[in-house]
Write an enzyme that holds these catalytic residues in place. Sequence first.
Site, mmCIF file in Angstrom:
data_model
loop_
_atom_site.group_PDB
_atom_site.id
_atom_site.type_symbol
_atom_site.label_atom_id
_atom_site.label_comp_id
_atom_site.label_asym_id
_atom_site.label_seq_id
_atom_site.Cartn_x
_atom_site.Cartn_y
_atom_site.Cartn_z
ATOM 1 N N MET A 70 -33.003 70.844 40.374
ATOM 2 C CA MET A 70 -31.956 71.851 40.478
ATOM 3 C C MET A 70 -31.159 71.759 41.787
ATOM 4 S SD MET A 70 -32.441 75.879 40.507
ATOM 5 C CE MET A 70 -32.214 75.939 42.255
ATOM 6 N N GLY A 111 -33.282 64.591 40.691
ATOM 7 C CA GLY A 111 -32.941 65.035 39.343
ATOM 8 C C GLY A 111 -33.120 66.530 39.142
ATOM 9 N N TYR A 151 -51.436 29.049 59.286
ATOM 10 C CA TYR A 151 -50.068 29.270 59.763
ATOM 11 C C TYR A 151 -49.074 29.302 58.623
ATOM 12 C CZ TYR A 151 -50.257 24.191 59.458
ATOM 13 O OH TYR A 151 -50.462 22.918 59.019
ATOM 14 N N ARG A 170 -35.723 65.677 59.631
ATOM 15 C CA ARG A 170 -36.345 64.558 58.894
ATOM 16 C C ARG A 170 -36.281 63.320 59.778
ATOM 17 N NH1 ARG A 170 -31.356 64.511 54.700
ATOM 18 N NH2 ARG A 170 -29.793 64.044 56.248
ATOM 19 N N SER A 206 -50.486 21.468 53.691
ATOM 20 C CA SER A 206 -49.381 22.414 53.831
ATOM 21 C C SER A 206 -48.795 22.654 52.449
ATOM 22 C CB SER A 206 -48.319 21.856 54.779
ATOM 23 O OG SER A 206 -47.302 22.811 54.920
ATOM 24 N N LYS A 210 -40.363 70.205 50.660
ATOM 25 C CA LYS A 210 -39.447 70.980 51.498
ATOM 26 C C LYS A 210 -40.144 72.212 52.073
ATOM 27 C CE LYS A 210 -35.388 70.492 49.612
ATOM 28 N NZ LYS A 210 -34.707 70.797 48.341
ATOM 29 N N ARG A 259 -33.849 77.309 46.775
ATOM 30 C CA ARG A 259 -33.897 75.866 46.483
ATOM 31 C C ARG A 259 -35.189 75.508 45.791
ATOM 32 N NH1 ARG A 259 -30.802 73.220 51.237
ATOM 33 N NH2 ARG A 259 -30.284 75.127 52.314
ATOM 34 N N CYS A 261 -45.175 25.700 53.954
ATOM 35 C CA CYS A 261 -43.845 25.388 54.495
ATOM 36 C C CYS A 261 -42.750 25.552 53.453
ATOM 37 C CB CYS A 261 -43.826 24.007 55.118
ATOM 38 S SG CYS A 261 -44.160 22.689 53.940
ATOM 39 N N HIS A 313 -30.386 22.391 47.370
ATOM 40 C CA HIS A 313 -30.102 21.656 48.611
ATOM 41 C C HIS A 313 -29.261 22.503 49.568
ATOM 42 C CE1 HIS A 313 -27.614 18.889 51.042
ATOM 43 N NE2 HIS A 313 -28.775 18.274 51.206
HETATM 44 C C1 PEP Z 1 -41.604 22.581 49.040
HETATM 45 O O1 PEP Z 1 -41.593 21.961 47.978
HETATM 46 O O2 PEP Z 1 -41.982 23.756 49.148
HETATM 47 C C2 PEP Z 1 -41.158 21.912 50.283
HETATM 48 C C3 PEP Z 1 -41.331 22.481 51.451
HETATM 49 O O3 PEP Z 1 -40.519 20.722 50.139
HETATM 50 P P1 PEP Z 1 -38.991 20.557 49.684
HETATM 51 O O4 PEP Z 1 -38.371 21.900 49.625
HETATM 52 O O5 PEP Z 1 -38.367 19.669 50.684
HETATM 53 O O6 PEP Z 1 -39.130 19.919 48.350
#
Ligand code: PEP
Length: 923
Positions: free
Chosen positions: A109, A107, A900, A344, A812, A27, A98, A880, A460
């Site tokens: 004063m 915490g 990627y 601020r 992947s 401050k 202050r 993925c 799912h």
């Molecule tokens: C994973 O297992 O990360 C994947 C992309 O496949 P799923 O989620 O379809 O099992």
Amino acid sequence: MPGVAGKKYVYSFHEGDGKNKKLLGGKGANLCEMTQIGLNVPPGFVITTEACLAYLENPDKKLPPGLMDEVKMHIRALEKATGKQFGGRKNPLLVSVRSGSALSMPGMMDTILNLGLNSETLQGLIEQTGNERFAYDAWRRFIQLFGKIALGVPDEKFDEAFEEVKKEAGVAVDIGLDAEHMKKISERFLQIVEEETGKPFPEDVYQQLEIAIKAVFNSWMGKRAVDYRRQFNITPDMANGTAVNIVAMVFGNMGNDSATGVAFTRDPGTGENVLFGEYLTNAQGEDVVAGIRTPKPIAELANEMPQIYQQLLELRNKLEAHYREVQDFEFTIERGTLYCLQTRNGKMNATARVRTAVDMANEGLISRKEALLRVDPNLLEQLLFPRIDPNFKGAPLAVGLPASPGAASGHIVFDADRAEALGKAGEKVILVREETKPEDIHGFFAAQGILTSRGGKTSHAAVVARGMGKPCVAGAEGIFVDTKLRRAVIGDKVLHEGDYITIDGSTGRVYQGLVPTVEPTFTNELRTLLDWADEVARLQVRANADTPAAARRALEYGAKGIDLCRTERMFNAVERLPVVIDMILADTVEERQQALDKLLPMQRQDFIELFRVMSPWPVTIRLLDPPIHEFLPSEEELRAEIEHLQHLKATIEGVNNLYNSLRLLQAEDELRKQYPEPFDQHGADLVDKALLKKERMLRKIKELHEVNPMLGHRGVRLGLTYPEIYQMQLRAMLEAVAECLKDGVEVHPEIMVPQVCTARELEHVKAMLDAIEAEVEKKYDQQIEVKFGSMIEVVRACMRSDDLANVAEFFSFGTNDLTQATFSFSREDAENKFLPLYQQNNILHDNPFEVLDTLGVGKLMDITVTWGRRSRPDLKVGICGEHGGHPASIAFCHKIGLDYVSCSAPRVPVARLAAAHAALKDQ
Ligand code: PEP
Ligand code: MG
């Protein structure tokens, strides 16, 4: 001027180093900086943290020698600057005191305001303000704060006395008290101090100051502050001792040429480049907070005090030019002089944060790099999904896992068919299930959102909802879903089908009824920011998308291809599921082939559409992955259905029996006219047929039963034991490519094999691909280029990645399964069974299904990339699993050299920004 001992303990705001937070506290340093850039801060000074440490080390609890002399000298400077006098009767100088350490510590004063008041100066304040009530109010506040903080008088004593006076006055709220009441309260407070401390309240203002300084120093070792430091691991090298800030009080309630207000240098709601704020004339800050009077919009100040308004605009420019960030500042106007009390960095919503960052870069105030780094990727979610209105304060009915972001309201439905029927009729519905299965997919399409009482963030329901960009709360275990009675029980509350609920997939909260939401806005500034992100990112961002609609959305959000098309999702459409079930029930290869022949054109058409939408970006198609029993109803459901059919059969037989018995009743002709035959043979046959099919399904389910289906007959194992399935998929994909090429559509198809653990599996599938590719090329007279790759979601695949890379052209990482496999935690159950406790007790810091476990799973990934590229230096590698959309996990993927990341369409913007952050932080 240094103290007698030679050490300088006190710095005026004009001389302190604004960067030296360790010495001056955050401050104090800030106030020095503000003063030195030419802002009109009320004059003041800082006593250093070194003085604090010297005091605390002193066994006699004495202030360091010379300190009070330095303080007096600085007070005199304040008197000079303000024209007021400390302890003076006529025009008294009051100050605030202050604490302030290097790190902000709630915490510590509290603040003492109005120090310097005593029975004499009080009269001066009354004269100065012409407001007796205000002066006595300030006086009683000062006595209480000073009494509590500096003299250790219990706060309740003051509160009790205050309540007594209120009672005597017969008023319910503080604003009902007049000057006389405030005077009475002050007198009682003075008495309390005397009773509790055995001494009268100190009248000497320098004595007040000395006691207050010591109290601030002592608060550094107070329990609250010590606990706070321990809790947040604040070590002495981060913050050691507290500074004391002593600032001249300025008053906004000294007449109609005085005012107080708060402002933002830009609109924190929209980001627009306009001064934004509120003020009150002839008022103090407290009045704004207490809501006694409604503040006026800042624009009105232009009429009321035009000169001051000009100064405020200049102040705004100075603040932005110096801090290069939107500022949230407090100001007071005392008799025509504008003071900036505090500034601020402004807190803003996501829209404003993005807009101000982009605008400031375009104005040349900051660089593009700074603009990018200023926006937290996670914040973007707010711009992509509807949210619960931030002003809504209601309590949730239940809380589950935030599985797919966004808020949605609708009528509860307990099965997918009903969701579909109502959805088609234009109703808004929320599909509520214990857990969902692929066969529920049509319900997902129709519903606004999904709520399950079981399953985790990679269940799912969660994965499918995320893919569709629909809100989902998963694993809300406090909800008991009773599908038979069509109700959901939450504690003692019962919700019925048709009742309205709202779910918030960003927080996991479930509310009763319709809760107001705010709509998302994908603004031009966000588009600009993300274009800048793509320019600096090394990681490319692709999407997980299974349908042309999801692919279109992914493209709109800037995905550069699809890295995961889960083909099983294509099997779930209402008209396809019966064919898939036929394929599963088939006892012979021929029977299976018949079903697959029906599926082939459907799947080919899916691929054609997907390729067309995504052209010219690559599309990676994953061959069938889940255990096939997932396409069948559960054993329990099937048994119940068979039982119903058996009852129906018995009923038909009974009714027909009765009918045939009419003869015995003699009036046969008459009755036959009245009651034509209830069931003809056709109806009975239909029931028989249905019963047979269901019984066959039940047998098959039992046959397919596995104790551990996730580790069972799925993925490539399924493809090798029932090669016809993969062959059909490969043919559908290759023919789709040929069709597209024929129409001049550029396609870059990639085939990916799930659940691989050995290169031999890959070789088998590759052989299938090569054979079918040759056939299709011949049939269409086309040359087809397909990349062939492997998912990496099994620990053995990681360990054998060098071997796998001899066959696979790309990898992947399926980090959902890889996390499950590495931890041996079920991805369906862990998140609402033991993981919360693991996180609470810091056994695991994060949920590994959400935040990539860099130390374990990440290590495997790192090794896999290194070994894989040893065999194939140009091996392309992506991710993925759900982690592909998580910023910190994306940073790790950048670090280990992935090419990627791929995530559900709505997370693509988050991932693009996160990929840019990773690259910028790596520079
Ligand atoms: C994973 O297992 O990360 C994947 C992309 O496949 P799923 O989620 O379809 O099992
Ligand atoms: Mg997987």
